[in-house]
Design a protein around this motif. Structure first.
Motif, PDB file in Angstrom:
ATOM      1  N   ALA A 166      -4.254   4.746  -0.577  1.00 26.51           N
ATOM      2  CA  ALA A 166      -3.384   3.923   0.278  1.00 26.51           C
ATOM      3  C   ALA A 166      -3.800   4.017   1.744  1.00 26.51           C
ATOM      4  CB  ALA A 166      -1.928   4.348   0.104  1.00 26.51           C
ATOM      5  N   PHE A 167      -4.096   5.229   2.194  1.00 34.59           N
ATOM      6  CA  PHE A 167      -4.432   5.370   3.614  1.00 34.59           C
ATOM      7  C   PHE A 167      -5.836   4.843   3.920  1.00 34.59           C
ATOM      8  CE2 PHE A 167      -0.984   7.347   5.902  1.00 34.59           C
ATOM      9  CZ  PHE A 167      -0.122   7.671   4.871  1.00 34.59           C
ATOM     10  N   TRP A 192       4.859  10.098   1.923  1.00 36.22           N
ATOM     11  CA  TRP A 192       3.479  10.587   1.851  1.00 36.22           C
ATOM     12  C   TRP A 192       3.234  11.897   2.589  1.00 36.22           C
ATOM     13  CZ3 TRP A 192       1.020   8.383  -1.880  1.00 36.22           C
ATOM     14  CH2 TRP A 192       1.299   7.062  -2.233  1.00 36.22           C
ATOM     15  N   ARG A 202       4.651  -2.778  -7.760  1.00 38.90           N
ATOM     16  CA  ARG A 202       3.304  -2.903  -7.170  1.00 38.90           C
ATOM     17  C   ARG A 202       2.705  -4.265  -7.533  1.00 38.90           C
ATOM     18  NH1 ARG A 202       0.243   1.344  -9.610  1.00 38.90           N
ATOM     19  NH2 ARG A 202       1.099   2.772  -8.077  1.00 38.90           N
ATOM     20  N   GLN A 247      -3.503   8.824  -4.763  1.00 36.07           N
ATOM     21  CA  GLN A 247      -2.847   7.595  -4.292  1.00 36.07           C
ATOM     22  C   GLN A 247      -2.734   7.600  -2.781  1.00 36.07           C
ATOM     23  OE1 GLN A 247      -2.422   5.158  -6.197  1.00 36.07           O
ATOM     24  NE2 GLN A 247      -1.279   5.540  -8.056  1.00 36.07           N
ATOM     25  N   ARG A 248      -2.472   8.768  -2.221  1.00 39.37           N
ATOM     26  CA  ARG A 248      -2.358   8.845  -0.761  1.00 39.37           C
ATOM     27  C   ARG A 248      -3.700   8.524  -0.116  1.00 39.37           C
ATOM     28  NH1 ARG A 248      -0.138  14.227   2.120  1.00 39.37           N
ATOM     29  NH2 ARG A 248      -2.039  15.091   1.202  1.00 39.37           N
ATOM     30  N   THR A 308       1.572  -7.229  -4.940  1.00 37.71           N
ATOM     31  CA  THR A 308       0.243  -7.856  -4.933  1.00 37.71           C
ATOM     32  C   THR A 308       0.371  -9.379  -4.979  1.00 37.71           C
ATOM     33  OG1 THR A 308      -0.595  -5.934  -6.121  1.00 37.71           O
ATOM     34  CG2 THR A 308      -1.997  -7.896  -6.103  1.00 37.71           C
ATOM     35  N   PHE A 345      -0.576  12.008  -6.715  1.00 34.60           N
ATOM     36  CA  PHE A 345      -0.062  11.820  -5.352  1.00 34.60           C
ATOM     37  C   PHE A 345      -1.201  11.885  -4.336  1.00 34.60           C
ATOM     38  CE2 PHE A 345       1.059  14.497  -1.632  1.00 34.60           C
ATOM     39  CZ  PHE A 345       1.675  13.518  -0.880  1.00 34.60           C
ATOM     40  N   GLU A 380      -3.068   6.137 -12.285  1.00 36.16           N
ATOM     41  CA  GLU A 380      -1.879   6.520 -13.055  1.00 36.16           C
ATOM     42  C   GLU A 380      -2.158   6.496 -14.558  1.00 36.16           C
ATOM     43  OE1 GLU A 380       1.330   4.925  -9.747  1.00 36.16           O
ATOM     44  OE2 GLU A 380       1.053   3.820 -11.615  1.00 36.16           O
ATOM     45  N   ALA A 403      -7.173   2.254   2.350  1.00 37.67           N
ATOM     46  CA  ALA A 403      -6.939   0.807   2.410  1.00 37.67           C
ATOM     47  C   ALA A 403      -6.194   0.447   3.695  1.00 37.67           C
ATOM     48  CB  ALA A 403      -6.151   0.352   1.192  1.00 37.67           C
ATOM     49  N   LEU A 435       0.816  -1.209   0.000  1.00 32.23           N
ATOM     50  CA  LEU A 435       0.000   0.000   0.000  1.00 32.23           C
ATOM     51  C   LEU A 435       0.856   1.268   0.000  1.00 32.23           C
ATOM     52  CD1 LEU A 435      -2.776  -0.851   2.643  1.00 32.23           C
ATOM     53  CD2 LEU A 435      -2.830  -1.204   0.182  1.00 32.23           C
ATOM     54  N   PHE A 436       1.900   1.272   0.815  1.00 26.87           N
ATOM     55  CA  PHE A 436       2.581   2.539   1.086  1.00 26.87           C
ATOM     56  C   PHE A 436       3.967   2.675   0.441  1.00 26.87           C
ATOM     57  CE2 PHE A 436      -0.098   1.877   4.953  1.00 26.87           C
ATOM     58  CZ  PHE A 436      -1.000   2.886   4.690  1.00 26.87           C
ATOM     59  N   ARG A 475       5.431   0.273 -11.269  1.00 26.77           N
ATOM     60  CA  ARG A 475       4.192  -0.483 -11.463  1.00 26.77           C
ATOM     61  C   ARG A 475       4.437  -1.985 -11.317  1.00 26.77           C
ATOM     62  NH1 ARG A 475      -0.477   0.577 -15.879  1.00 26.77           N
ATOM     63  NH2 ARG A 475      -1.671  -1.291 -15.456  1.00 26.77           N
ATOM     64  N   PHE A 526      -6.660  -2.777  -4.398  1.00 27.62           N
ATOM     65  CA  PHE A 526      -5.745  -1.630  -4.334  1.00 27.62           C
ATOM     66  C   PHE A 526      -4.936  -1.510  -5.618  1.00 27.62           C
ATOM     67  CE2 PHE A 526      -1.360  -0.277  -3.666  1.00 27.62           C
ATOM     68  CZ  PHE A 526      -1.568   1.025  -3.256  1.00 27.62           C
ATOM     69  N   ARG A 527      -4.402  -2.615  -6.074  1.00 31.02           N
ATOM     70  CA  ARG A 527      -3.559  -2.560  -7.276  1.00 31.02           C
ATOM     71  C   ARG A 527      -4.358  -2.025  -8.467  1.00 31.02           C
ATOM     72  NH1 ARG A 527      -1.248  -7.244 -11.190  1.00 31.02           N
ATOM     73  NH2 ARG A 527      -3.455  -7.708 -11.237  1.00 31.02           N
ATOM     74  N   HIS A 583       6.172   9.898  -7.498  1.00 29.87           N
ATOM     75  CA  HIS A 583       4.727   9.837  -7.682  1.00 29.87           C
ATOM     76  C   HIS A 583       4.304   9.989  -9.136  1.00 29.87           C
ATOM     77  CE1 HIS A 583       4.249   9.681  -3.383  1.00 29.87           C
ATOM     78  NE2 HIS A 583       5.034  10.718  -3.250  1.00 29.87           N
ATOM     79  N   GLY A 584       5.258  10.195 -10.035  1.00 29.35           N
ATOM     80  CA  GLY A 584       4.946  10.223 -11.462  1.00 29.35           C
ATOM     81  C   GLY A 584       5.384   8.936 -12.124  1.00 29.35           C
ATOM     82  N   MET A 612       8.597  14.223  -8.001  1.00 24.81           N
ATOM     83  CA  MET A 612       8.054  13.938  -9.344  1.00 24.81           C
ATOM     84  C   MET A 612       8.364  12.502  -9.756  1.00 24.81           C
ATOM     85  SD  MET A 612       6.472  16.556 -10.718  1.00 24.81           S
ATOM     86  CE  MET A 612       6.575  16.396 -12.495  1.00 24.81           C
ATOM     87  N   VAL A 659       1.021  15.190 -11.487  1.00 30.00           N
ATOM     88  CA  VAL A 659       1.689  14.324 -10.513  1.00 30.00           C
ATOM     89  C   VAL A 659       1.149  14.610  -9.113  1.00 30.00           C
ATOM     90  CG1 VAL A 659       3.904  13.779  -9.430  1.00 30.00           C
ATOM     91  CG2 VAL A 659       3.770  14.069 -11.890  1.00 30.00           C
ATOM     92  N   ALA A 708      -4.996   1.763  -8.054  1.00 31.95           N
ATOM     93  CA  ALA A 708      -3.770   2.564  -8.166  1.00 31.95           C
ATOM     94  C   ALA A 708      -3.318   2.626  -9.623  1.00 31.95           C
ATOM     95  CB  ALA A 708      -2.673   1.959  -7.291  1.00 31.95           C
ATOM     96  N   ASP A 709      -3.412   1.516 -10.328  1.00 31.13           N
ATOM     97  CA  ASP A 709      -3.040   1.508 -11.745  1.00 31.13           C
ATOM     98  C   ASP A 709      -3.951   2.429 -12.554  1.00 31.13           C
ATOM     99  OD1 ASP A 709      -1.046  -0.250 -11.210  1.00 31.13           O
ATOM    100  OD2 ASP A 709      -2.023  -2.018 -12.064  1.00 31.13           O
TER     101      ASP A 709
END
Lengths: 585, 127
Positions: free
Chosen positions: B53-54, A468, A298, B49-50, A302, B46, B116, B56, A91-92, A295, B108-109, A554-555, A551, B42, B112-113
């Motif tokens: 994530a939080f 975060w 991630r 996603q934050r 999973t 961010f 993006e 979840a 998650l984080f 990705r 979650f996956r 998170h990008g 950037m 971005v 999140a995907d």
């Protein structure tokens, strides 16, 4: 116990095979990125398998089944807690950390906070985590060797011989082959010991065991364990005692109820520690950094959670099967008489081994012993690499000789692997001789749970805030690491002294020191220190390059060419194996 | 976990200036184009996603810590009858929580995907 031929044959195959693979991997290890992160070319499913090999250690293989065998429901928490720990990583941390381009946790924290003190404090915490985790692996190795192989080098016990051989093999393996060799080994070893667990469960079923009916039958059974009895006679005396219920003292301790191992505060604290601790384990985080992209990191995270679920459910079944079937096996076979008292094993870590031997003969036991070796060795390889990376990359290359060529950095990394392996061996041998191993039932799982507590309080708050919380500062991160890490170490020391009878004091101190799991206190304290430290230092200038790092984390722009390369190259399922990725570092 | 609607995300993406970071040149049919992440995009990802994530994370921690809390407080949850049987406590620890973790990871996956994919990687003519 006599030497188990199957275990010896499989052990020799593992050792020779590992060394051959290591030499092959060495030819493909030319840069620091190759040595520590396998060139960042590991696909998602392959990486997930390797992460499982890295993560599931002696505690997961022998320790979980032993904990269930001894403590029933409280032992099951080890399995569920270990699986839980992988969720916050996904998650984080997984994707942003990979995208940061860092090699290691200290490099990331140092880069994010622009602070040498933060980086070096993280190095110290990581070394502590590595050693505290390495020692139980070595002890598990000695235990398995003594039961399954029994051979000893001149002047050494079988236990010490097992530790020595394992340490030497892994230092040679990791030192020569680096992360690429470790990855191949961890993938193979994970599927090997997973199949060993499944084999034990299958053997139990073939011998009439049925999981749910057995659980229902065992649930009301009082929990009894073997203890060393104080006596004046020469030699150790053993006796079986009914254990108290620490959670509900008015009830007996039962297999299907909580309370055998932990009281009220410890129940919550242990779960919290296991759930958050994985986020600070350097060898697990480093494995995510071998992914070609964020990705894919991630995706790997999973798959890991799913594989953990699939692994731990049968691991718990094996522990239940041991509880149900071992009394019969132990009473029928006189070879096991020295290992048990009144149908209960003196050393619960042997439960799965003896169960396999009783159900499938020496070949099955050899297979399980080899599985235990595999679990232990694959975790050791990750620990050695992550410890060495922190020393050579974050201390030597960052501070001592920043202009060192890559070949010298790799050499320093190899020397660090040797040093960590040697020190771990010395510490393991010392612990063996102090008698501390008899302090707790299934002590391996307890020691590993302390590592989780240290990593969870010492490193996780700082990592979480670094990714975060834009307002987190170096002072806040440093405060969190010192309070969380230092507090956990202090608590563990206090508890160990309390259990050993070294300290006594007022009731409040006794109660405090009696808690074996400190996370319920240390994690909130570390988080508080982080917030207060950060808010009180907002005037500090933001570190140079923070905007670029943000950037990147998170990008996805930096990794899109790698994603496209995967698509163009026709690898529609990049999980299948090695894929190309940005070298980033 | 309910996040913003995807249509809103596409609208948010169009509102940002095309100030790119690390453009990646790609061939889109015949015309070369660059994929761009603008700082605002971005930042939006961010924040999403934050939140994801939080959210979840809170679900994860609440479900996980509820089990030991119930083990302390609610006898129906943890007490085994004299005739045996599997308690809700045992079922939760041995089966439900691990299965729930796997389900949470998959959800979650996917989300999140999607964030993006929908927000980042705008294609512009290559400079």
């Amino acid at each position: 116990m006599t030497m188990n031929t199957a275990a010896v044959v499989l052990g020799v195959i593992f050792i020779i095979g590992s060394l051959v693979v290591s030499l092959y991997a060495r030819r493909r290890t030319r840069t620091v990125l190759d040595f520590y992160l396998a060139g960042r070319r590991i696909g998602a499913f392959a990486n997930a398998s390797a992460i499982c090999g890295d993560y599931f250690s002696a505690a997961s293989f022998l320790g979980v089944a032993a904990a269930v065998y001894v403590s029933g429901l409280d032992g099951v928490w080890f399995a569920t807690g270990f699986a839980a720990g992988l969720v916050p990583v996904l998650l984080f941390l997984a994707a942003p950390l990979r995208r940061s381009g860092a090699f290691t946790i200290p490099e990331f924290l140092g880069m994010r906070f622009g602070s040498r003190a933060v980086r070096l404090t993280a190095v110290v915490l990581i070394q502590l985590v590595v050693f505290m985790y390495l020692v139980p692996q070595l002890l598990g190795l000695g235990e398995t060797w003594a039961v399954a192989i029994g051979a000893a080098l001149p002047g050494l016990t079988p236990f010490d011989t097992g530790m020595l051989v394992g340490a030497l093999v892994m230092v040679a393996y990791v030192g020569v082959g680096g992360m690429r060799a470790a990855t191949w080994q961890q993938i193979f070893f994970f599927w090997f010991f997973f199949s060993a667990v499944l084999m034990v469960v299958a053997l139990a079923y073939l011998n009439g065991f049925r999981y749910l009916p057995a659980l229902a039958d065992l649930a009301p059974e009082p929990l009894r364990t073997v203890h060393e009895a104080a006596g004046e006679e020469a030699g150790v005396q053993w006796q079986v005692r009914d254990d108290p219920n620490r959670l509900h003292p008015d009830r007996p301790a039962r297999f299907g109820e909580p309370g055998h191992r932990y009281g009220a505060a410890e129940q919550v604290s242990m779960v919290l520690g296991l759930a958050l601790g994985t986020c600070g384990l350097p060898h697990i985080i480093m494995r995510h950094l071998t992914s070609p992209t964020g990705r894919l990191a991630r995706d790997a995270g999973t798959y890991v959670v799913i594989l953990a679920t699939l692994y731990y459910i049968p691991a718990v079944m094996a522990g239940v099967a041991a509880r149900a079937l071992l009394p019969g096996i132990l009473s029928q076979d006189s070879r096991y008489a020295p290992l048990a008292v009144e149908g209960y094993l003196k050393s619960p870590e042997q439960a799965v081994l003896i169960l396999a031997a009783g159900l499938g003969g020496d070949v099955a036991m050899g297979f399980v012993a080899a599985g235990a070796f595999a679990a232990i060795l694959s975790t050791m390889s990750g620990l050695l690499l992550s410890g060495a990376a922190a020393l050579s990359h974050d201390v030597y290359a960052a501070d001592i000789d920043p202009r060192a060529p890559e070949r010298r950095q790799i050499l320093v990394g190899r020397l660090a692997v040797i040093a960590i392996g040697f020190l771990g061996l010395v510490m393991g041998a010392a612990m063996r001789r102090t008698g501390v191993l008899q302090t707790y039932p299934s002590v391996l799982a307890v020691m590993v749970s302390w590592v989780f507590a240290l990593a969870g309080a010492g490193l996780f708050p700082a990592l979480l805030a670094a990714i975060w919380w834009p307002r987190a500062t170096a002072r806040g991160a440093l405060a969190a690491m010192l309070v969380g890490g230092g507090g956990t170490l202090l608590w563990i020391g206090l508890h160990a002294a309390h259990v050993g009878g070294v300290i006594s004091g007022p009731p409040w101190l006794e109660a405090l020191a009696g808690l074996s799991q400190p996370s319920i206190v240390t994690v909130p304290l570390a988080a508080l220190a982080l917030v207060l430290g950060s808010l009180r230092s907002q005037a500090q200038t933001a570190p140079q390059g923070l905007q670029d790092l943000w950037m990147r984390m998170h990008g996805t722009a930096a990794e899109r060419p790698a994603v496209r390369l995967v698509e163009v190259s026709g690898v529609t399922d990049p999980a299948g194996g090695e894929v190309a990725g940005p070298g980033g570092g | 976990m309910r996040g913003p609607r995807l249509a809103d995300l596409r609208g948010a993406r169009r509102r940002h200036d095309p100030v790119g970071q690390q453009p990646a040149a790609v061939e889109d049919d015949a015309e070369p184009v660059a994929e761009i992440d603008a700082p605002e995009e971005v930042d939006l990802v961010f924040r999403l996603q934050r939140r994801l994530a939080f959210t979840a994370g809170v679900v994860f921690l609440a479900a996980t810590l509820a089990v030991p809390v119930l083990s302390i407080t609610w006898p129906t949850w943890y007490a085994v009858g004299e005739r045996g049987g599997i308690t809700p406590n045992f079922a939760a620890v041995a089966f439900l929580l691990p299965t729930g973790y796997a389900a949470l990871a998959l959800v979650f996956r996917r989300r999140a995907d999607v964030y993006e994919e929908r927000i980042l990687g705008r294609r512009e003519p290559h400079p």
